[in-house]
Design an enzyme around this catalytic site. Sequence first.
Site, PDB file in Angstrom:
ATOM      1  N   HIS A 187      24.453  12.617 -35.251  1.00 12.09           N
ATOM      2  CA  HIS A 187      23.365  12.212 -36.137  1.00 12.09           C
ATOM      3  C   HIS A 187      23.080  10.721 -36.005  1.00 12.09           C
ATOM      4  O   HIS A 187      23.886   9.983 -35.457  1.00 12.09           O
ATOM      5  CB  HIS A 187      23.681  12.564 -37.597  1.00 12.09           C
ATOM      6  N   GLU A 242      20.398  11.270 -40.867  1.00 15.40           N
ATOM      7  CA  GLU A 242      21.042  11.052 -42.165  1.00 15.40           C
ATOM      8  C   GLU A 242      20.305   9.951 -42.910  1.00 15.40           C
ATOM      9  O   GLU A 242      20.154   8.842 -42.407  1.00 15.40           O
ATOM     10  CB  GLU A 242      22.502  10.633 -41.953  1.00 15.40           C
ATOM     11  N   HIS A 255      14.060   2.342 -32.802  1.00 17.72           N
ATOM     12  CA  HIS A 255      13.234   3.430 -33.314  1.00 17.72           C
ATOM     13  C   HIS A 255      13.901   4.762 -32.987  1.00 17.72           C
ATOM     14  O   HIS A 255      14.834   4.825 -32.201  1.00 17.72           O
ATOM     15  CB  HIS A 255      11.827   3.377 -32.725  1.00 17.72           C
ATOM     16  N   GLU A 265       8.786   7.021 -32.875  1.00 23.39           N
ATOM     17  CA  GLU A 265       7.929   7.204 -31.704  1.00 23.39           C
ATOM     18  C   GLU A 265       7.534   8.662 -31.571  1.00 23.39           C
ATOM     19  O   GLU A 265       8.380   9.566 -31.701  1.00 23.39           O
ATOM     20  CB  GLU A 265       8.677   6.754 -30.445  1.00 23.39           C
TER      21      GLU A 265
END
Length: 121
Positions: free
Chosen positions: A7, A54, A73, A115
């Site tokens: 994550h 998360e 990003h 993005e």
Amino acid sequence: MKFVFDHNNINVLDLEKSLAFYQKALGLKEIRRHESDSFTLVYLGDGVHAHQLELTWLKDRNEPYELGDNESHIAFTVDNFEAAHALHEKMGCICFENPEMGIYFIHDPDDYWLEIIPSRS
């Protein structure tokens, strides 16, 4: 030994506003949640991959997070780039477009950049 992505984490100022944004803008759904006295963690998934986002909400935090130059990003591919662009344009969350590369960026309520890339299948 093999490492596998699990994550990514970002901190958010308004958990409900962020959850609504990620649901509407990217179709992410809450997978699980962990609550404590001082913070809440919410894990979001796309329903396809094991990788999760998360969101950390610190309950006593009142000031926006300093994101520096905002060069980091998270990238998402989308199967219908034109429909995604129309949705994000309607939401007013497009913050940068690069037509030469065929991509654009949206920003969430905390100004994290995301993005958007067309699927290349």
